[in-house]
Design a protein around this motif. Structure first.
Motif, PDB file in Angstrom:
ATOM      1  N   VAL A 156       0.879  -1.182   0.000  1.00 48.70           N
ATOM      2  CA  VAL A 156       0.000   0.000   0.000  1.00 48.70           C
ATOM      3  C   VAL A 156       0.914   1.229   0.000  1.00 48.70           C
ATOM      4  O   VAL A 156       2.117   1.112   0.267  1.00 48.70           O
ATOM      5  N   PRO A 157       0.396   2.425  -0.314  1.00 51.18           N
ATOM      6  CA  PRO A 157       1.256   3.609  -0.351  1.00 51.18           C
ATOM      7  C   PRO A 157       2.069   3.746   0.942  1.00 51.18           C
ATOM      8  O   PRO A 157       1.504   3.636   2.045  1.00 51.18           O
ATOM      9  N   ARG A 158       3.356   3.961   0.804  1.00 50.63           N
ATOM     10  CA  ARG A 158       4.223   4.035   1.997  1.00 50.63           C
ATOM     11  C   ARG A 158       3.746   5.145   2.942  1.00 50.63           C
ATOM     12  O   ARG A 158       3.966   5.102   4.140  1.00 50.63           O
ATOM     13  N   GLN A 159       3.041   6.155   2.371  1.00 51.61           N
ATOM     14  CA  GLN A 159       2.625   7.272   3.221  1.00 51.61           C
ATOM     15  C   GLN A 159       1.582   6.870   4.256  1.00 51.61           C
ATOM     16  O   GLN A 159       1.275   7.638   5.159  1.00 51.61           O
ATOM     17  N   LEU A 160       1.046   5.679   4.129  1.00 46.24           N
ATOM     18  CA  LEU A 160       0.093   5.245   5.167  1.00 46.24           C
ATOM     19  C   LEU A 160       0.791   5.138   6.515  1.00 46.24           C
ATOM     20  O   LEU A 160       0.167   5.198   7.562  1.00 46.24           O
ATOM     21  N   SER A 161       2.122   5.036   6.469  1.00 45.79           N
ATOM     22  CA  SER A 161       2.861   4.996   7.742  1.00 45.79           C
ATOM     23  C   SER A 161       2.803   6.364   8.427  1.00 45.79           C
ATOM     24  O   SER A 161       3.130   6.504   9.596  1.00 45.79           O
ATOM     25  N   TYR A 162       2.360   7.375   7.670  1.00 43.05           N
ATOM     26  CA  TYR A 162       2.180   8.708   8.252  1.00 43.05           C
ATOM     27  C   TYR A 162       0.750   8.911   8.743  1.00 43.05           C
ATOM     28  O   TYR A 162       0.344  10.020   9.077  1.00 43.05           O
ATOM     29  N   GLY A 163      -0.011   7.845   8.753  1.00 41.50           N
ATOM     30  CA  GLY A 163      -1.444   7.952   9.025  1.00 41.50           C
ATOM     31  C   GLY A 163      -1.801   8.601  10.336  1.00 41.50           C
ATOM     32  O   GLY A 163      -2.781   9.345  10.427  1.00 41.50           O
ATOM     33  N   THR A 164      -0.992   8.382  11.367  1.00 47.12           N
ATOM     34  CA  THR A 164      -1.324   8.968  12.663  1.00 47.12           C
ATOM     35  C   THR A 164      -1.275  10.487  12.594  1.00 47.12           C
ATOM     36  O   THR A 164      -2.087  11.176  13.195  1.00 47.12           O
ATOM     37  N   MET A 165      -0.326  10.999  11.829  1.00 47.54           N
ATOM     38  CA  MET A 165      -0.210  12.456  11.708  1.00 47.54           C
ATOM     39  C   MET A 165      -1.424  13.027  10.993  1.00 47.54           C
ATOM     40  O   MET A 165      -1.933  14.084  11.356  1.00 47.54           O
ATOM     41  N   VAL A 166      -1.924  12.302  10.009  1.00 48.96           N
ATOM     42  CA  VAL A 166      -3.122  12.762   9.291  1.00 48.96           C
ATOM     43  C   VAL A 166      -4.309  12.771  10.251  1.00 48.96           C
ATOM     44  O   VAL A 166      -5.075  13.728  10.318  1.00 48.96           O
ATOM     45  N   TYR A 167      -4.390  11.724  11.060  1.00 47.37           N
ATOM     46  CA  TYR A 167      -5.485  11.611  12.041  1.00 47.37           C
ATOM     47  C   TYR A 167      -5.452  12.768  13.027  1.00 47.37           C
ATOM     48  O   TYR A 167      -6.451  13.443  13.267  1.00 47.37           O
ATOM     49  N   VAL A 168      -4.270  13.070  13.550  1.00 43.51           N
ATOM     50  CA  VAL A 168      -4.170  14.130  14.557  1.00 43.51           C
ATOM     51  C   VAL A 168      -4.413  15.493  13.918  1.00 43.51           C
ATOM     52  O   VAL A 168      -5.064  16.358  14.490  1.00 43.51           O
ATOM     53  N   ARG A 169      -3.935  15.673  12.691  1.00 41.86           N
ATOM     54  CA  ARG A 169      -4.117  16.983  12.049  1.00 41.86           C
ATOM     55  C   ARG A 169      -5.600  17.318  11.901  1.00 41.86           C
ATOM     56  O   ARG A 169      -6.022  18.445  12.158  1.00 41.86           O
ATOM     57  N   GLN A 170      -6.421  16.343  11.549  1.00 40.97           N
ATOM     58  CA  GLN A 170      -7.846  16.667  11.404  1.00 40.97           C
ATOM     59  C   GLN A 170      -8.472  16.916  12.762  1.00 40.97           C
ATOM     60  O   GLN A 170      -9.396  17.727  12.893  1.00 40.97           O
ATOM     61  N   LYS A 171      -7.934  16.314  13.821  1.00 39.94           N
ATOM     62  CA  LYS A 171      -8.419  16.604  15.177  1.00 39.94           C
ATOM     63  C   LYS A 171      -8.011  18.017  15.586  1.00 39.94           C
ATOM     64  O   LYS A 171      -8.747  18.732  16.257  1.00 39.94           O
ATOM     65  N   ILE A 172      -6.826  18.397  15.170  1.00 40.93           N
ATOM     66  CA  ILE A 172      -6.294  19.713  15.552  1.00 40.93           C
ATOM     67  C   ILE A 172      -7.136  20.829  14.956  1.00 40.93           C
ATOM     68  O   ILE A 172      -7.289  21.901  15.545  1.00 40.93           O
ATOM     69  N   VAL A 173      -7.747  20.572  13.789  1.00 44.03           N
ATOM     70  CA  VAL A 173      -8.619  21.599  13.179  1.00 44.03           C
ATOM     71  C   VAL A 173      -9.816  21.859  14.093  1.00 44.03           C
ATOM     72  O   VAL A 173     -10.186  22.997  14.378  1.00 44.03           O
ATOM     73  N   PHE A 174     -10.386  20.785  14.629  1.00 42.28           N
ATOM     74  CA  PHE A 174     -11.509  20.937  15.558  1.00 42.28           C
ATOM     75  C   PHE A 174     -11.061  21.681  16.809  1.00 42.28           C
ATOM     76  O   PHE A 174     -11.720  22.614  17.286  1.00 42.28           O
ATOM     77  N   ASP A 175      -9.879  21.326  17.307  1.00 41.82           N
ATOM     78  CA  ASP A 175      -9.366  21.992  18.511  1.00 41.82           C
ATOM     79  C   ASP A 175      -9.130  23.470  18.268  1.00 41.82           C
ATOM     80  O   ASP A 175      -9.262  24.289  19.174  1.00 41.82           O
ATOM     81  N   ALA A 176      -8.767  23.835  17.029  1.00 38.88           N
ATOM     82  CA  ALA A 176      -8.559  25.256  16.718  1.00 38.88           C
ATOM     83  C   ALA A 176      -9.860  26.023  16.929  1.00 38.88           C
ATOM     84  O   ALA A 176      -9.865  27.136  17.461  1.00 38.88           O
ATOM     85  N   SER A 177     -10.977  25.415  16.550  1.00 39.76           N
ATOM     86  CA  SER A 177     -12.267  26.106  16.716  1.00 39.76           C
ATOM     87  C   SER A 177     -12.592  26.257  18.203  1.00 39.76           C
ATOM     88  O   SER A 177     -13.147  27.270  18.634  1.00 39.76           O
ATOM     89  N   ILE A 178     -12.210  25.283  18.994  1.00 44.56           N
ATOM     90  CA  ILE A 178     -12.480  25.347  20.433  1.00 44.56           C
ATOM     91  C   ILE A 178     -11.601  26.404  21.081  1.00 44.56           C
ATOM     92  O   ILE A 178     -12.074  27.258  21.837  1.00 44.56           O
TER      93      ILE A 178
END
Ligand SMILES: CCCCCCCC/C=C\CCCC(=O)SCCNC(=O)CCNC(=O)[C@H](O)C(C)(C)COP(=O)(O)OP(=O)(O)OC[C@H]1O[C@@H](n2cnc3c(N)ncnc32)[C@H](O)[C@@H]1OP(=O)(O)O
Ligand SMILES: Cc1cc2nc3c(=O)[nH]c(=O)nc-3n(C[C@H](O)[C@H](O)[C@H](O)COP(=O)(O)OP(=O)(O)OC[C@H]3O[C@@H](n4cnc5c(N)ncnc54)[C@H](O)[C@@H]3O)c2cc1C
Length: 607
Positions: free
Chosen positions: A215-237
């Motif tokens: 699978v694309p090697r970048q899937l190993s970066y998946g946790t960072m993608v997960y946290v980044r989308q959480k961080i967008v929500f936290d920015a609104s808070i």
């Protein structure tokens, strides 16, 4: 006076159903739950360790490690960044060398700059690290992979042999981030079993054969993608918290304007205060809604990945990286602006704003430096444009680039200020601006023989084009949000006012882009600003109700200025007297150091 709502007169002005607005703001997730997790995260860092195991470990490894991590039988740290590398993950130096004789990996920090540096929880509390290290087999380097390494004894919490751990020391001001034990870690030939390399994506066999990921090697970066989308929500808070404080205080604070004994003017009625505050109020709602969309987009990505459908992975990376960058910058700058909107009292710890700022501002750096993230978006945009020629039709957030030719001919047809209230008029202007900025970059890039040289040379322009693209996404998602059924008297109308403020404030702030790309005329820019001023007047009577809709308790806000009842002055005074300095009238050290000076005789008129 206790029990009196000093903001009741403001609340009575509301022209919409606040209870419904509270539900719209809360959306599909409980804001408290995630923000409290953010607060707890400052004290600990399980929020990355666990998702990383889910993303990178095999089912068997998950069965072994997740129950321990979930029950806090082990405490994990997402240990990626090093003293010498953070942004450049592929530059990490820690090594994990396979030893076929013992079926182990040997983890080592070959240089000082290989020292793990920053990982949350690493300094004092973590018992295990999800360490990112270069996989070495028979002297061949297979790049960065994840390894589970025990750091401390589960009996006496002492560090294990070959492990040197420390806290990296005090951080920015006295902020709460100093409750986070960001740590440093050096490996000195630490051995771990082969099955502690996370092998969901790629494997190492007993014989030492590397099985690359299918699978694309970048899937190993998946946790960072997960946290980044959480961080967008936290920015609104985080931003809404600061806006709530400064809006309520702006309605309480009176300064100048008294005539014949009349009360002084509420500072919230000054147009300059409104021009600074209301765009931040609108931005809090805008970021909240784009975070909702991003979360659903991310969940869709996860479902697709389960089915080995990688089609939206590049867009998901670009959106999470870009929106993480834009929203954290807006929130960090916005919190500081909210402090300034509160004048001197905003600088008091009891205002809650210095602490909020100190805790929040690293969001512009962690989980991807904001410029580095926008450069990732720029790469994605340039690649999308380069594929237009081959007939590739962009979809999703880059669909407008499929109409680039048409957008290159676009000229706004705004004739009156109120034309800027039409969502389609706004979107077209933002699409044209973003398309022309990206197309201009692509055109300039094509002049370079070496695309990488061109990318470096044009990187500042590319960051601006990426910013325009991300702002278009936020504007578009705000508009889409209002196309949903939203009940309640006046709720959709008020959100429509905020949507227009958000878009026209950006247009005004970036008027140079819109004029230099010839999307609008100076006159149309002037009309947008005219409309913006009128919109501020429409928000004014609803301002307190709009921040009440965030539904934050006084405890959660921890701000004397942002109290629900607006009873600021007595509480400011009361809070000051809690300071230990006020326990005594004469300060420590006075007699030893100050009094002798005061008692010193004057010599010829000189001390
Ligand atoms: C649950 C949490 C709640 C909220 C928490 C809030 C509080 C959090 C508090 C603290 C936590 C902080 C934790 C951390 O900071 S952990 C460390 C974070 N570190 C980073 O973010 C590092 C940033 N750097 C990177 O991500 C990468 O190095 C990179 C900048 C993306 C470059 O990677 P690389 O060199 O491998 O890739 P290229 O640029 O060469 O691109 C090659 C292609 O890969 C694509 N790509 C890159 N990354 C991804 C990705 N993540 N997903 C998908 N695709 C990706 C890229 O687009 C290129 O594609 P192309 O098609 O052009 O080949
Ligand atoms: C509070 C906090 C918590 C953290 N928690 C963790 C954690 O739990 N785990 C973990 O592993 N890490 C953690 N980190 C580390 C964090 O992820 C990194 O600091 C972040 O990724 C930025 O990388 P860097 O420090 O190498 O910055 P650098 O990349 O060195 O940035 C320095 C400057 O260089 C610029 N720059 C870098 N590369 C380029 C380029 N290619 N083009 C243009 N400009 C460039 C940047 O824009 C920036 O202006 C944390 C950091 C902080 C502040």
């Amino acid at each position: 006076m206790e029990g009196v709502d000093h903001l009741a007169h403001e609340r009575n002005k509301a022209q919409f159903d606040v209870a419904v607005m509270k539900a719209v703001w809360a959306g599909s997730r409980d804001a408290y739950e995630l923000f409290h997790r953010f607060s707890r995260l400052v004290a600990n860092d399980p929020e990355m360790f666990i998702p990383a195991i889910k993303a990178q470990a095999t089912e068997e490894q998950q069965k072994q490690w997740l129950p321990l991590a979930n029950k806090m039988k082990i405490i994990g740290s997402y240990t990626q960044t090093e003293l010498g590398h953070g942004s450049n993950v592929r530059g990490l130096e820690t090594t994990a060398t396979f030893d076929p004789k013992t079926d182990e990996f040997v983890l080592n920090s070959p240089t000082l700059t290989a020292t793990k540096w920053w990982p949350g929880g690493l300094g004092k509390i973590a018992t295990h690290a999800l360490a990112h290290a270069r996989l070495i087999i028979d002297d061949k380097d297979y790049g960065v992979h994840g390894f589970l390494v025990q750091l401390r004894s589960l009996d006496d919490h002492l560090t294990l042999p070959g492990i040197t751990i420390g806290d990296i020391g005090m951080k920015y001001g006295s902020g709460a981030y100093n409750t986070m034990d960001n740590g440093s870690l050096i490996f000195d030939h630490v051995r771990i079993p082969r099955n502690q390399m996370l092998m969901r994506l790629s494997q190492v066999t007993r014989e030492g054969k590397y099985v690359p990921s299918n699978v694309p090697r970048q899937l190993s970066y998946g946790t960072m993608v997960y946290v980044r989308q959480k961080i967008v929500f936290d920015a609104s808070i985080a931003l809404s918290r600061a806006v709530c404080i400064s809006t309520r205080y702006s309605a309480v604070r009176r300064q100048f304007g008294s005539h014949n004994g009349s009360p002084e003017t509420q500072v919230i009625d000054y147009k300059t205060q409104q021009a600074r505050l209301f765009p931040l109020l609108a931005s809090a709602y805008a970021i909240r809604f784009v975070s909702e969309w991003l979360n659903s987009f991310y969940k869709d990505l996860l479902q697709r990945l389960e089915a080995k459908d990688f089609s939206t992975l590049p867009e998901a990376h670009a959106c999470t990286a870009g929106l993480k960058s834009i929203t954290t910058s807006v929130a960090a700058d916005g919190i500081e602006e909210c402090r300034k909107l509160c004048g001197g009292h905003g600088y008091l710890t009891s205002s809650g704003l210095p602490e909020l700022s100190a805790v929040y501002i690293p969001a512009c750096t962690y989980e991807g430096d904001n410029v580095v993230m926008l450069l990732q978006v720029a790469r994605y945009l340039m690649k999308t444009i380069s594929q237009l020629k081959s007939g590739n039709k962009p979809v999703g957030t880059t669909a407008y680039l499929g109409r680039a030719e048409q957008l290159m001919q676009y000229h706004s047809d705004v004739l009156r200020a109120e034309d800027w209230l039409k969502p389609n008029v706004v979107v077209e202007a933002f699409e044209a601006r973003a398309a022309r900025m990206s197309m201009a970059c692509a055109q300039n890039l094509s002049k370079f023989n070496n695309p990488e040289d061109g990318f470096q040379e044009l990187s500042a322009d590319l960051v601006e084009a990426a910013t325009a693209h991300c702002q278009l996404i936020i504007v578009s998602k705000f508009i889409e949000k209002l196309q949903q059924d939203i009940p309640g008297k006046g709720v959709k109308e008020q959100l429509g006012v905020l949507r227009s403020i958000y878009a026209l404030f950006l247009l005004h702030k970036h008027i140079g882009d819109f004029l230099s790309t010839d999307c609008i005329t100076p006159k149309q820019g002037y009309l947008a600003n005219e409309q913006l001023r009128s919109l501020y007047s429409q928000v004014r009577p609803n301002a307190i109700a709009l921040v009440d809709a965030f539904n934050y308790t006084d405890h959660f806000l921890s701000s004397v200025l942002g109290r629900y009842d607006g009873n600021v002055y007595p509480k400011l005074y009361e809070e000051a007297w809690k300071d230990p300095l006020n326990d005594t009238s004469i300060p420590d050290g006075f007699h030893e150091y100050v009094q002798p000076m005061l008692k010193q005789p004057l010599h010829h008129g000189r001390l």
